[in-house]
Write a protein that holds these residues in place. Structure first.
Motif, PDB file in Angstrom:
ATOM      1  N   LEU A  75       0.864  -1.179   0.000  1.00  0.00           N
ATOM      2  CA  LEU A  75       0.000   0.000   0.000  1.00  0.00           C
ATOM      3  C   LEU A  75       0.897   1.224   0.000  1.00  0.00           C
ATOM      4  O   LEU A  75       1.666   1.444   0.935  1.00  0.00           O
ATOM      5  CB  LEU A  75      -0.910   0.005   1.232  1.00  0.00           C
ATOM      6  CG  LEU A  75      -1.833  -1.197   1.408  1.00  0.00           C
ATOM      7  CD1 LEU A  75      -2.604  -1.075   2.719  1.00  0.00           C
ATOM      8  CD2 LEU A  75      -2.800  -1.332   0.239  1.00  0.00           C
ATOM      9  N   PHE A  76       0.822   2.017  -1.061  1.00  0.00           N
ATOM     10  CA  PHE A  76       1.637   3.221  -1.217  1.00  0.00           C
ATOM     11  C   PHE A  76       0.727   4.410  -0.951  1.00  0.00           C
ATOM     12  O   PHE A  76      -0.075   4.795  -1.800  1.00  0.00           O
ATOM     13  CB  PHE A  76       2.224   3.273  -2.627  1.00  0.00           C
ATOM     14  CG  PHE A  76       3.225   4.377  -2.843  1.00  0.00           C
ATOM     15  CD1 PHE A  76       4.579   4.153  -2.650  1.00  0.00           C
ATOM     16  CD2 PHE A  76       2.814   5.639  -3.244  1.00  0.00           C
ATOM     17  CE1 PHE A  76       5.497   5.156  -2.862  1.00  0.00           C
ATOM     18  CE2 PHE A  76       3.722   6.655  -3.448  1.00  0.00           C
ATOM     19  CZ  PHE A  76       5.080   6.411  -3.254  1.00  0.00           C
ATOM     20  N   ALA A 135       6.527  15.949  -9.834  1.00  0.00           N
ATOM     21  CA  ALA A 135       7.505  15.115  -9.138  1.00  0.00           C
ATOM     22  C   ALA A 135       6.881  14.339  -7.982  1.00  0.00           C
ATOM     23  O   ALA A 135       7.593  13.838  -7.102  1.00  0.00           O
ATOM     24  CB  ALA A 135       8.648  15.985  -8.622  1.00  0.00           C
ATOM     25  N   THR A 136       5.561  14.235  -7.975  1.00  0.00           N
ATOM     26  CA  THR A 136       4.877  13.461  -6.943  1.00  0.00           C
ATOM     27  C   THR A 136       5.424  12.035  -6.916  1.00  0.00           C
ATOM     28  O   THR A 136       5.548  11.403  -7.969  1.00  0.00           O
ATOM     29  CB  THR A 136       3.366  13.416  -7.232  1.00  0.00           C
ATOM     30  OG1 THR A 136       2.827  14.735  -7.131  1.00  0.00           O
ATOM     31  CG2 THR A 136       2.641  12.513  -6.243  1.00  0.00           C
ATOM     32  N   PRO A 137       5.780  11.518  -5.736  1.00  0.00           N
ATOM     33  CA  PRO A 137       6.302  10.147  -5.655  1.00  0.00           C
ATOM     34  C   PRO A 137       5.330   9.145  -6.275  1.00  0.00           C
ATOM     35  O   PRO A 137       4.121   9.212  -6.034  1.00  0.00           O
ATOM     36  CB  PRO A 137       6.458   9.905  -4.150  1.00  0.00           C
ATOM     37  CG  PRO A 137       6.581  11.274  -3.560  1.00  0.00           C
ATOM     38  CD  PRO A 137       5.729  12.164  -4.408  1.00  0.00           C
ATOM     39  N   ALA A 138       5.871   8.257  -7.084  1.00  0.00           N
ATOM     40  CA  ALA A 138       5.035   7.256  -7.749  1.00  0.00           C
ATOM     41  C   ALA A 138       5.415   5.864  -7.262  1.00  0.00           C
ATOM     42  O   ALA A 138       6.584   5.587  -7.005  1.00  0.00           O
ATOM     43  CB  ALA A 138       5.203   7.350  -9.261  1.00  0.00           C
ATOM     44  N   PRO A 139       4.438   4.987  -7.123  1.00  0.00           N
ATOM     45  CA  PRO A 139       4.741   3.634  -6.647  1.00  0.00           C
ATOM     46  C   PRO A 139       5.355   2.781  -7.747  1.00  0.00           C
ATOM     47  O   PRO A 139       5.192   3.049  -8.935  1.00  0.00           O
ATOM     48  CB  PRO A 139       3.366   3.096  -6.251  1.00  0.00           C
ATOM     49  CG  PRO A 139       2.428   3.810  -7.173  1.00  0.00           C
ATOM     50  CD  PRO A 139       3.009   5.186  -7.366  1.00  0.00           C
ATOM     51  N   SER A 140       6.063   1.756  -7.326  1.00  0.00           N
ATOM     52  CA  SER A 140       6.562   0.742  -8.250  1.00  0.00           C
ATOM     53  C   SER A 140       5.950  -0.591  -7.842  1.00  0.00           C
ATOM     54  O   SER A 140       5.312  -0.693  -6.801  1.00  0.00           O
ATOM     55  CB  SER A 140       8.093   0.668  -8.196  1.00  0.00           C
ATOM     56  OG  SER A 140       8.535   0.352  -6.881  1.00  0.00           O
ATOM     57  N   ASP A 188       3.318  14.083   2.181  1.00  0.00           N
ATOM     58  CA  ASP A 188       4.121  13.026   2.790  1.00  0.00           C
ATOM     59  C   ASP A 188       3.708  11.706   2.154  1.00  0.00           C
ATOM     60  O   ASP A 188       2.637  11.601   1.536  1.00  0.00           O
ATOM     61  CB  ASP A 188       3.904  13.001   4.305  1.00  0.00           C
ATOM     62  CG  ASP A 188       4.939  12.159   5.038  1.00  0.00           C
ATOM     63  OD1 ASP A 188       5.936  11.770   4.417  1.00  0.00           O
ATOM     64  OD2 ASP A 188       4.736  11.898   6.235  1.00  0.00           O
ATOM     65  N   ALA A 189       4.544  10.680   2.284  1.00  0.00           N
ATOM     66  CA  ALA A 189       4.227   9.366   1.726  1.00  0.00           C
ATOM     67  C   ALA A 189       4.593   8.286   2.733  1.00  0.00           C
ATOM     68  O   ALA A 189       5.502   8.454   3.552  1.00  0.00           O
ATOM     69  CB  ALA A 189       4.967   9.140   0.408  1.00  0.00           C
ATOM     70  N   HIS A 190       3.862   7.180   2.665  1.00  0.00           N
ATOM     71  CA  HIS A 190       4.111   6.054   3.554  1.00  0.00           C
ATOM     72  C   HIS A 190       3.931   4.765   2.766  1.00  0.00           C
ATOM     73  O   HIS A 190       2.981   4.621   1.990  1.00  0.00           O
ATOM     74  CB  HIS A 190       3.142   6.078   4.742  1.00  0.00           C
ATOM     75  CG  HIS A 190       3.316   4.929   5.678  1.00  0.00           C
ATOM     76  ND1 HIS A 190       2.545   3.785   5.609  1.00  0.00           N
ATOM     77  CD2 HIS A 190       4.175   4.734   6.710  1.00  0.00           C
ATOM     78  CE1 HIS A 190       2.912   2.948   6.562  1.00  0.00           C
ATOM     79  NE2 HIS A 190       3.895   3.493   7.244  1.00  0.00           N
TER      80      HIS A 190
END
Length: 235
Positions: A37-38, A54-59, A105-107
């Protein structure tokens, strides 16, 4: 109350016992099980966070589910992203032991391997402002191994394609959340598997497009570990 009753009926129509009807609606039957879960959290005051390329993207492809939580900001209803803000985001941050971000923020949360059971999520057709939904859990073990308690999360999520709604990246906005705990009152059978189910109508927030909605759910054990997850697919 009439709306709620009809929505709940739609949920029950998607129960596992009716396979044909389930395939005609939205459920996690046959779908890839998420292993990560991203979660991205955005302060409703931060309009630039929403449009940031530049939003963090999941892999991880289909094994990863990205979730976007818009948390209320200091501007309240006047915040740029207030229309999609929900206090559920604050509840989720508290569950994770994290503070609301000033901007974003990201988790990243990994699901247990192998899963400790099977989660199923489903939803029926929208009726007025409601969507019939359900989450069910079948622990892998029997007897004491299936006792719990098990804590569940069920999310109503709206998929926002990249290049729409002002976002340069694809997003999955959490629109509504249901939490609860299953705890067997009596000792589970040593020979039969336990199946726990929670059917519930969920309100579709103003501005959300029903055709973009899907369900995400996961289950945690007594130690707070995420042991299984599911995402619905609409057919």
């Amino acid at each position: 109350m009439k709306n709620i009753a009809i929505a709940l009926t739609a949920t029950l129509a998607l129960a596992p016992a009716s396979h044909a009807l389930a395939q005609a609606g939205c459920s996690s039957d046959g779908a890839t099980r998420p292993m990560v879960l991203f979660e991205r959290f955005i302060n409703a005051d931060c309009a630039d966070c929403w449009t940031d390329p530049a939003t963090p993207a999941p892999s991880g492809g289909t094994r990863t589910v990205a979730l976007d939580w818009i948390v209320p900001g200091a501007g309240d209803d006047d915040a740029p992203l207030s229309a999609a803000a929900t206090r559920d985001g604050l509840i989720r941050l508290a569950d994770l032991g994290r503070q609301p971000p000033k901007n974003s923020d990201a988790h990243i949360l990994e699901v247990g391997v192998p899963p400790a059971g099977t989660v199923r999520v489903a939803s029926g057709p929208p009726f007025n402002e409601y969507l019939g939904t359900s989450i069910s859990w079948q622990p892998a073990g029997k007897g004491a191994k299936a006792r719990g308690p098990w804590h569940y999360h069920l999310l109503l999520v709206e998929a926002i394609p990249a290049g729409t709604e002002g976002s340069t990246v694809a997003r999955n906005i959490v629109r509504n959340m249901l939490q609860g705990t299953w705890d067997a009152a009596a000792p589970p059978s040593r020979t039969k598997r336990v199946v726990l189910t929670e059917p519930r109508p969920m309100r579709i927030p103003d501005g959300a497009k029903p055709e973009r909605l899907f369900m995400v759910g996961w289950v945690q054990d007594a130690q707070g570990q995420t042991v299984a997850a599911a995402r619905s697919v609409c057919r």
